[in-house]
Write a protein that holds these residues in place. Structure first.
Motif, mmCIF file in Angstrom:
data_model
loop_
_atom_site.group_PDB
_atom_site.id
_atom_site.type_symbol
_atom_site.label_atom_id
_atom_site.label_comp_id
_atom_site.label_asym_id
_atom_site.label_seq_id
_atom_site.Cartn_x
_atom_site.Cartn_y
_atom_site.Cartn_z
ATOM 1 N N ILE A 89 1.636 6.257 -5.443
ATOM 2 C CA ILE A 89 1.942 5.314 -4.329
ATOM 3 C C ILE A 89 0.809 5.541 -3.159
ATOM 4 C CG2 ILE A 89 3.191 4.484 -2.426
ATOM 5 C CD1 ILE A 89 4.382 3.901 -5.000
ATOM 6 N N ASP A 90 0.189 4.728 -2.860
ATOM 7 C CA ASP A 90 -0.851 4.965 -2.015
ATOM 8 C C ASP A 90 -0.988 4.245 -0.539
ATOM 9 O OD1 ASP A 90 -3.804 5.477 -1.230
ATOM 10 O OD2 ASP A 90 -4.034 3.446 -1.430
ATOM 11 N N TYR A 91 -0.979 5.077 0.355
ATOM 12 C CA TYR A 91 -0.584 4.418 1.764
ATOM 13 C C TYR A 91 -1.984 3.933 2.528
ATOM 14 C CZ TYR A 91 3.715 6.348 0.936
ATOM 15 O OH TYR A 91 5.295 6.693 0.568
ATOM 16 N N SER A 92 -2.965 3.710 1.884
ATOM 17 C CA SER A 92 -4.405 3.426 2.549
ATOM 18 C C SER A 92 -4.044 1.944 3.315
ATOM 19 C CB SER A 92 -5.448 3.350 1.662
ATOM 20 O OG SER A 92 -5.423 2.722 0.553
ATOM 21 N N PRO A 93 -3.230 0.990 2.719
ATOM 22 C CA PRO A 93 -3.074 -0.279 3.465
ATOM 23 C C PRO A 93 -2.354 0.023 4.575
ATOM 24 C CG PRO A 93 -2.525 -0.383 0.966
ATOM 25 C CD PRO A 93 -2.665 0.974 1.088
ATOM 26 N N PHE A 94 -1.657 1.148 4.744
ATOM 27 C CA PHE A 94 -1.182 1.399 6.127
ATOM 28 C C PHE A 94 -2.014 1.511 7.053
ATOM 29 C CE2 PHE A 94 0.003 4.751 9.140
ATOM 30 C CZ PHE A 94 0.755 4.215 9.763
ATOM 31 N N TRP A 95 -3.109 2.196 6.655
ATOM 32 C CA TRP A 95 -4.052 2.740 7.824
ATOM 33 C C TRP A 95 -4.999 1.311 8.061
ATOM 34 C CZ3 TRP A 95 -2.949 6.810 9.895
ATOM 35 C CH2 TRP A 95 -2.196 7.551 9.599
ATOM 36 N N ASP A 96 -5.270 0.460 7.281
ATOM 37 C CA ASP A 96 -5.721 -0.756 7.497
ATOM 38 C C ASP A 96 -5.007 -1.673 8.600
ATOM 39 O OD1 ASP A 96 -7.984 0.128 5.809
ATOM 40 O OD2 ASP A 96 -7.171 -0.994 4.116
ATOM 41 N N THR A 97 -3.889 -1.665 8.249
ATOM 42 C CA THR A 97 -2.801 -2.592 9.007
ATOM 43 C C THR A 97 -2.538 -1.986 10.444
ATOM 44 O OG1 THR A 97 -1.694 -3.175 7.054
ATOM 45 C CG2 THR A 97 -0.509 -3.443 9.064
ATOM 46 N N LEU A 98 -2.578 -0.562 10.439
ATOM 47 C CA LEU A 98 -2.525 0.289 11.767
ATOM 48 C C LEU A 98 -3.786 -0.443 12.589
ATOM 49 C CD1 LEU A 98 -0.932 1.938 13.795
ATOM 50 C CD2 LEU A 98 -2.010 3.723 12.759
ATOM 51 N N GLU A 99 -4.975 -0.221 11.798
ATOM 52 C CA GLU A 99 -6.073 -0.371 12.772
ATOM 53 C C GLU A 99 -6.213 -1.958 13.260
ATOM 54 O OE1 GLU A 99 -10.585 -0.488 11.255
ATOM 55 O OE2 GLU A 99 -9.887 1.326 10.917
ATOM 56 N N LYS A 100 -5.661 -2.799 12.493
ATOM 57 C CA LYS A 100 -5.703 -4.353 12.657
ATOM 58 C C LYS A 100 -4.439 -4.399 14.062
ATOM 59 C CE LYS A 100 -7.488 -5.678 8.586
ATOM 60 N NZ LYS A 100 -7.177 -6.180 7.293
ATOM 61 N N SER A 101 -3.513 -3.505 13.975
ATOM 62 C CA SER A 101 -2.471 -3.979 14.993
ATOM 63 C C SER A 101 -2.779 -3.424 16.482
ATOM 64 C CB SER A 101 -1.408 -3.254 14.453
ATOM 65 O OG SER A 101 -1.206 -1.927 14.885
#
Length: 72
Positions: free
Chosen positions: A2-14
């Motif tokens: 499981i990779d959480y890199s999408p979280f960091w992208d989503t957080l950056e856009k929020s």
């Protein structure tokens, strides 16, 4: 894996950031550390992140096949 890199992208856009996650929403520093290092987190935490960031599960994590996964 499981990779959480999408979280960091989503957080950056929020409009949220590390500070608001820990101080406003009371996520622990260890939880964010676990996300950063692709370590296990609970489904409750995933649920909380989706609620906070108003996003879907795939905006927080993704599955990547890996040779280091435990044997089935």
């Amino acid at each position: 894996m499981i990779d959480y890199s999408p979280f960091w992208d989503t957080l950056e856009k929020s409009t949220e950031n590390w500070y608001t996650l820990t101080n406003k929403y009371h996520l622990s520093h260890s939880t964010l550390h676990r996300l950063k290092h692709n370590q296990n987190i609970s489904t409750r935490t995933i649920n909380d992140l989706c609620r906070i960031l108003d996003c879907q599960v795939e905006d927080v994590m993704q599955y990547i096949p890996s040779d280091t996964d435990q044997p089935l």
